[in-house]
Design a protein around this motif. Sequence first.
Motif, PDB file in Angstrom:
ATOM      1  N   THR A   1       0.828  -1.208   0.000  1.00 31.23           N
ATOM      2  CA  THR A   1       0.000   0.000   0.000  1.00 31.23           C
ATOM      3  C   THR A   1       0.861   1.256   0.000  1.00 31.23           C
ATOM      4  O   THR A   1       0.590   2.215  -0.741  1.00 31.23           O
ATOM      5  CB  THR A   1      -0.926   0.004   1.226  1.00 31.23           C
ATOM      6  N   ILE A   2       1.901   1.265   0.828  1.00 28.45           N
ATOM      7  CA  ILE A   2       2.824   2.407   0.866  1.00 28.45           C
ATOM      8  C   ILE A   2       3.495   2.594  -0.485  1.00 28.45           C
ATOM      9  O   ILE A   2       3.640   3.713  -0.981  1.00 28.45           O
ATOM     10  CB  ILE A   2       3.875   2.195   1.974  1.00 28.45           C
ATOM     11  N   ALA A   3       3.922   1.484  -1.080  1.00 26.75           N
ATOM     12  CA  ALA A   3       4.608   1.557  -2.375  1.00 26.75           C
ATOM     13  C   ALA A   3       3.695   2.129  -3.455  1.00 26.75           C
ATOM     14  O   ALA A   3       4.107   2.991  -4.247  1.00 26.75           O
ATOM     15  CB  ALA A   3       5.113   0.170  -2.770  1.00 26.75           C
ATOM     16  N   ILE A   4       2.458   1.663  -3.494  1.00 31.50           N
ATOM     17  CA  ILE A   4       1.502   2.161  -4.499  1.00 31.50           C
ATOM     18  C   ILE A   4       1.210   3.637  -4.268  1.00 31.50           C
ATOM     19  O   ILE A   4       1.138   4.435  -5.214  1.00 31.50           O
ATOM     20  CB  ILE A   4       0.216   1.325  -4.457  1.00 31.50           C
ATOM     21  N   TYR A   5       1.046   4.018  -3.004  1.00 29.89           N
ATOM     22  CA  TYR A   5       0.792   5.429  -2.691  1.00 29.89           C
ATOM     23  C   TYR A   5       1.962   6.305  -3.127  1.00 29.89           C
ATOM     24  O   TYR A   5       1.767   7.359  -3.744  1.00 29.89           O
ATOM     25  CB  TYR A   5       0.553   5.580  -1.196  1.00 29.89           C
ATOM     26  N   ALA A   6       3.188   5.878  -2.823  1.00 33.60           N
ATOM     27  CA  ALA A   6       4.363   6.681  -3.161  1.00 33.60           C
ATOM     28  C   ALA A   6       4.549   6.804  -4.669  1.00 33.60           C
ATOM     29  O   ALA A   6       4.989   7.849  -5.161  1.00 33.60           O
ATOM     30  CB  ALA A   6       5.609   6.071  -2.522  1.00 33.60           C
ATOM     31  N   ARG A   7       4.239   5.751  -5.400  1.00 33.80           N
ATOM     32  CA  ARG A   7       4.472   5.765  -6.847  1.00 33.80           C
ATOM     33  C   ARG A   7       3.375   6.505  -7.598  1.00 33.80           C
ATOM     34  O   ARG A   7       3.651   7.309  -8.493  1.00 33.80           O
ATOM     35  CB  ARG A   7       4.566   4.320  -7.359  1.00 33.80           C
ATOM     36  N   PHE A   8       2.123   6.242  -7.248  1.00 37.65           N
ATOM     37  CA  PHE A   8       1.023   6.790  -8.029  1.00 37.65           C
ATOM     38  C   PHE A   8       0.359   7.996  -7.371  1.00 37.65           C
ATOM     39  O   PHE A   8      -0.483   8.648  -7.986  1.00 37.65           O
ATOM     40  CB  PHE A   8      -0.021   5.699  -8.289  1.00 37.65           C
ATOM     41  N   GLY A   9       0.756   8.281  -6.118  1.00 35.26           N
ATOM     42  CA  GLY A   9       0.204   9.462  -5.465  1.00 35.26           C
ATOM     43  C   GLY A   9       0.622  10.750  -6.151  1.00 35.26           C
ATOM     44  O   GLY A   9      -0.118  11.742  -6.131  1.00 35.26           O
TER      45      GLY A   9
ATOM     46  N   LEU B   1       0.734  11.289  -9.236  1.00 41.33           N
ATOM     47  CA  LEU B   1      -0.104  11.535 -10.405  1.00 41.33           C
ATOM     48  C   LEU B   1      -1.334  12.365 -10.056  1.00 41.33           C
ATOM     49  O   LEU B   1      -1.867  13.086 -10.914  1.00 41.33           O
ATOM     50  CB  LEU B   1      -0.536  10.204 -11.025  1.00 41.33           C
ATOM     51  N   ILE B   2      -1.780  12.277  -8.799  1.00 34.43           N
ATOM     52  CA  ILE B   2      -2.957  13.047  -8.391  1.00 34.43           C
ATOM     53  C   ILE B   2      -2.585  14.147  -7.398  1.00 34.43           C
ATOM     54  O   ILE B   2      -3.473  14.749  -6.781  1.00 34.43           O
ATOM     55  CB  ILE B   2      -4.026  12.113  -7.790  1.00 34.43           C
ATOM     56  N   GLY B   3      -1.278  14.355  -7.233  1.00 33.51           N
ATOM     57  CA  GLY B   3      -0.827  15.488  -6.440  1.00 33.51           C
ATOM     58  C   GLY B   3      -0.828  15.309  -4.945  1.00 33.51           C
ATOM     59  O   GLY B   3      -0.769  16.300  -4.202  1.00 33.51           O
ATOM     60  N   ILE B   4      -0.878  14.069  -4.461  1.00 29.64           N
ATOM     61  CA  ILE B   4      -0.880  13.859  -3.009  1.00 29.64           C
ATOM     62  C   ILE B   4       0.466  13.343  -2.502  1.00 29.64           C
ATOM     63  O   ILE B   4       0.631  13.112  -1.302  1.00 29.64           O
ATOM     64  CB  ILE B   4      -1.993  12.868  -2.593  1.00 29.64           C
ATOM     65  N   ALA B   5       1.427  13.158  -3.400  1.00 27.20           N
ATOM     66  CA  ALA B   5       2.762  12.707  -3.015  1.00 27.20           C
ATOM     67  C   ALA B   5       3.775  13.323  -3.980  1.00 27.20           C
ATOM     68  O   ALA B   5       3.446  13.573  -5.147  1.00 27.20           O
ATOM     69  CB  ALA B   5       2.853  11.179  -3.047  1.00 27.20           C
ATOM     70  N   PRO B   6       4.995  13.590  -3.517  1.00 20.39           N
ATOM     71  CA  PRO B   6       6.012  14.178  -4.406  1.00 20.39           C
ATOM     72  C   PRO B   6       6.463  13.184  -5.468  1.00 20.39           C
ATOM     73  O   PRO B   6       6.495  11.974  -5.223  1.00 20.39           O
ATOM     74  CB  PRO B   6       7.150  14.527  -3.447  1.00 20.39           C
ATOM     75  N   ASP B   7       6.795  13.695  -6.645  1.00 18.48           N
ATOM     76  CA  ASP B   7       7.266  12.816  -7.710  1.00 18.48           C
ATOM     77  C   ASP B   7       8.740  12.494  -7.518  1.00 18.48           C
ATOM     78  O   ASP B   7       9.423  13.063  -6.655  1.00 18.48           O
ATOM     79  CB  ASP B   7       7.024  13.430  -9.087  1.00 18.48           C
ATOM     80  N   LEU B   8       9.239  11.582  -8.344  1.00 17.29           N
ATOM     81  CA  LEU B   8      10.607  11.102  -8.198  1.00 17.29           C
ATOM     82  C   LEU B   8      11.623  12.217  -8.396  1.00 17.29           C
ATOM     83  O   LEU B   8      12.613  12.305  -7.667  1.00 17.29           O
ATOM     84  CB  LEU B   8      10.867   9.960  -9.187  1.00 17.29           C
ATOM     85  N   GLN B   9      11.383  13.088  -9.366  1.00 16.51           N
ATOM     86  CA  GLN B   9      12.334  14.156  -9.642  1.00 16.51           C
ATOM     87  C   GLN B   9      12.457  15.103  -8.452  1.00 16.51           C
ATOM     88  O   GLN B   9      13.559  15.553  -8.105  1.00 16.51           O
ATOM     89  CB  GLN B   9      11.902  14.940 -10.898  1.00 16.51           C
TER      90      GLN B   9
ATOM     91  N   ILE C   1      12.964  13.193   4.176  1.00 14.85           N
ATOM     92  CA  ILE C   1      13.295  11.766   4.258  1.00 14.85           C
ATOM     93  C   ILE C   1      12.034  10.920   4.252  1.00 14.85           C
ATOM     94  O   ILE C   1      12.037   9.787   3.747  1.00 14.85           O
ATOM     95  CB  ILE C   1      14.147  11.491   5.514  1.00 14.85           C
ATOM     96  N   PHE C   2      10.945  11.449   4.767  1.00 19.27           N
ATOM     97  CA  PHE C   2       9.680  10.697   4.799  1.00 19.27           C
ATOM     98  C   PHE C   2       9.247  10.299   3.382  1.00 19.27           C
ATOM     99  O   PHE C   2       8.958   9.128   3.114  1.00 19.27           O
ATOM    100  CB  PHE C   2       8.595  11.540   5.471  1.00 19.27           C
ATOM    101  N   GLY C   3       9.216  11.274   2.482  1.00 24.32           N
ATOM    102  CA  GLY C   3       8.823  10.981   1.110  1.00 24.32           C
ATOM    103  C   GLY C   3       9.800  10.059   0.407  1.00 24.32           C
ATOM    104  O   GLY C   3       9.410   9.172  -0.359  1.00 24.32           O
ATOM    105  N   ARG C   4      11.086  10.230   0.697  1.00 21.84           N
ATOM    106  CA  ARG C   4      12.101   9.391   0.064  1.00 21.84           C
ATOM    107  C   ARG C   4      12.013   7.952   0.561  1.00 21.84           C
ATOM    108  O   ARG C   4      12.175   7.005  -0.215  1.00 21.84           O
ATOM    109  CB  ARG C   4      13.498   9.966   0.341  1.00 21.84           C
TER     110      ARG C   4
END
Length: 313
Positions: A47-55, A57-65, A96-99
């Motif tokens: 669940t954490i992995a899916i949230y971090a990767r696809f969040g 796309l909808i602006g609820i999590a920072p992107d990889l860049q 660090i949380f997002g990373r």
Amino acid sequence: MSTETKTKQAADERGFLARLQASPFLSDLLSNRLAVGGIVIILAMVTIAIYARFGALIGIAPDLQTLKTTQLGTNPSLAPPSAAHPFGTDIQARDIFGRVLYGAWLAMKFGTVTVAISTTLGVGLGIVAAYYSDITDNIIMRTMDVLLAFPSLLLALALVAIFPDELGLWRAVTALTLVYTPRFARVVRGAALKVLEDEYIDATVALGAKDPRVLVRHVLPNCLAPITVQSTLNFGLAILDLAALSFLGFGAEAGTPSWGLILSNGVKQGLLTGEWWWSFFPGLLLAITVLGFNLLGDGMRDALDPRMRDAVE
């Protein structure tokens, strides 16, 4: 769709659910509290992995860049855990949380690829070696023995050094795939040899079944128990080894939010100067994830082989 077809599908679904509920394996697995704990941990990490990767796309999590780019001037540098930054920040003011959350996606993604490829190769080699025996068996298994003669991490380091740095974690995946394949080959070969001793295999061959049909339809399904257990246990080991290679500088590229790389930077630049959070949180999630797969693997082994459970008890 006709009423008769719908009724048949509903009956098939009820039949499948009934068989699933009556499965001794599932019953034994779910009655094992440690195995259930492992399932809960794995589902939480997925669940954490899916949230971090696809969040992102909808602006609820920072992107990889954003996670890779320095945030100096935006966030405080080397800030301890707080409401704004639950896991603190690193020397480049990156959260660090997002990373760490994105590191769960990388661990699951590359761990899955590693285990899937090594399982496929190992199962194929093991079954072929057991079925054809003689020269084929000797060539395959002696090659596997040579690979098994080396410590796994040292062999992975030697292999990963061959590939260019630009491949990043993919070179670690390739190296670990070659390291894990012999383990599956040996386990599957042993299981296949037992299956091939059964009389129904001789009867199938006598009826004119071709080799591929015998291997895929009869030998492989009866080897799924050890394959499943080995895959589950190796999943946790793959995540740990991927982190170890990144920690040593042979995995993820600089800036990538990999657990191993975050740990490495935290130990080198933060742990000895008091910034404990930099390495503590990625190490904690890494340990919890590996624990989850180990608990599930042990539970599956006990459920599939009650004799081993009785021996332990």
